[in-house]
Design an enzyme around this catalytic site. Structure first.
Site, PDB file in Angstrom:
ATOM      1  N   TYR A 133      79.725  63.416  56.619  1.00  0.00           N
ATOM      2  CA  TYR A 133      78.873  62.829  57.652  1.00  0.00           C
ATOM      3  C   TYR A 133      77.843  63.808  58.205  1.00  0.00           C
ATOM      4  O   TYR A 133      76.815  63.391  58.724  1.00  0.00           O
ATOM      5  CB  TYR A 133      79.682  62.165  58.768  1.00  0.00           C
ATOM      6  CG  TYR A 133      80.791  62.982  59.365  1.00  0.00           C
ATOM      7  CD1 TYR A 133      80.545  63.995  60.284  1.00  0.00           C
ATOM      8  CD2 TYR A 133      82.107  62.706  59.023  1.00  0.00           C
ATOM      9  CE1 TYR A 133      81.574  64.723  60.841  1.00  0.00           C
ATOM     10  CE2 TYR A 133      83.155  63.432  59.575  1.00  0.00           C
ATOM     11  CZ  TYR A 133      82.878  64.437  60.488  1.00  0.00           C
ATOM     12  OH  TYR A 133      83.897  65.150  61.039  1.00  0.00           O
ATOM     13  N   ILE A 171      59.306  50.311  61.957  1.00  0.00           N
ATOM     14  CA  ILE A 171      60.622  50.948  61.968  1.00  0.00           C
ATOM     15  C   ILE A 171      61.540  50.272  60.958  1.00  0.00           C
ATOM     16  O   ILE A 171      62.512  50.879  60.506  1.00  0.00           O
ATOM     17  CB  ILE A 171      61.235  51.005  63.384  1.00  0.00           C
ATOM     18  CG1 ILE A 171      61.393  49.633  64.023  1.00  0.00           C
ATOM     19  CG2 ILE A 171      60.416  51.929  64.268  1.00  0.00           C
ATOM     20  CD1 ILE A 171      62.118  49.643  65.379  1.00  0.00           C
ATOM     21  N   GLU A 172      61.223  49.062  60.548  1.00  0.00           N
ATOM     22  CA  GLU A 172      61.957  48.395  59.478  1.00  0.00           C
ATOM     23  C   GLU A 172      61.882  49.211  58.190  1.00  0.00           C
ATOM     24  O   GLU A 172      62.860  49.317  57.448  1.00  0.00           O
ATOM     25  CB  GLU A 172      61.405  46.984  59.220  1.00  0.00           C
ATOM     26  CG  GLU A 172      61.643  46.001  60.336  1.00  0.00           C
ATOM     27  CD  GLU A 172      60.546  45.968  61.408  1.00  0.00           C
ATOM     28  OE1 GLU A 172      59.856  47.000  61.626  1.00  0.00           O
ATOM     29  OE2 GLU A 172      60.396  44.904  62.034  1.00  0.00           O
ATOM     30  N   LYS A 181      64.286  51.989  69.108  1.00  0.00           N
ATOM     31  CA  LYS A 181      62.988  52.443  69.618  1.00  0.00           C
ATOM     32  C   LYS A 181      62.905  52.025  71.087  1.00  0.00           C
ATOM     33  O   LYS A 181      62.270  51.029  71.448  1.00  0.00           O
ATOM     34  CB  LYS A 181      61.852  51.816  68.801  1.00  0.00           C
ATOM     35  CG  LYS A 181      60.485  52.326  69.139  1.00  0.00           C
ATOM     36  CD  LYS A 181      59.437  51.711  68.192  1.00  0.00           C
ATOM     37  CE  LYS A 181      58.059  52.247  68.509  1.00  0.00           C
ATOM     38  NZ  LYS A 181      57.046  51.690  67.577  1.00  0.00           N
ATOM     39  N   GLU A 217      51.197  56.268  69.349  1.00  0.00           N
ATOM     40  CA  GLU A 217      52.544  56.412  68.778  1.00  0.00           C
ATOM     41  C   GLU A 217      52.534  57.381  67.602  1.00  0.00           C
ATOM     42  O   GLU A 217      53.442  58.210  67.465  1.00  0.00           O
ATOM     43  CB  GLU A 217      53.073  55.059  68.306  1.00  0.00           C
ATOM     44  CG  GLU A 217      53.343  54.083  69.415  1.00  0.00           C
ATOM     45  CD  GLU A 217      53.882  52.777  68.887  1.00  0.00           C
ATOM     46  OE1 GLU A 217      55.061  52.482  69.181  1.00  0.00           O
ATOM     47  OE2 GLU A 217      53.147  52.050  68.178  1.00  0.00           O
TER      48      GLU A 217
END
Length: 124
Positions: free
Chosen positions: A54, A73-74, A100, A22
């Site tokens: 944005y 990913i947190e 993910k 990964e």
């Protein structure tokens, strides 16, 4: 406060994860952002400076997500939320969902996602 800006499906290739493949090869992620703010003044005056741009927000989220590889990913979702809240004083709250879809799970699934929600009320 009912006004919000939503950005959905922002794509980014990044190298987050616990497993060596990964971090070495990376994978596709996507981001959804929901921003709560009061943009009545911006709308009344047609004034971009009184709301959240944005396009800039999308770039911020992309840059953080594509940046330093993280195991969790947190961590990435939290960093995006915290950075956006610090950068845009107009924001009352922000919710960042990091998807993910190719997580290393040996089962059939559609998506894995984490959601980080930050608000000014909860800040020290």
């Amino acid at each position: 406060m009912a006004d919000r800006i939503e950005l959905k499906g922002l794509k980014v290739h990044a190298n987050h994860g616990v497993l060596p493949h990964e971090t070495e090869h990376g994978q596709a992620f996507s981001l959804d952002l929901v921003c709560w703010l009061d943009f009545r003044e911006a709308a009344a005056g047609d004034d971009l400076t009184k709301t959240v741009n944005y396009a800039e927000l999308a770039q911020l989220a992309h840059d953080v997500a594509a940046g330093t590889p993280r195991q969790l990913i947190e961590t990435v979702a939290s960093e995006i939320a915290d950075t956006a809240l610090a950068r845009y004083p107009q924001l009352h709250a922000i919710e960042v969902t990091l998807h993910k879809p190719h997580a290393p799970i040996p089962l059939v699934f559609d998506d894995v996602a984490v959601v980080a929600r930050r608000s000014r009320k909860a800040r020290p």
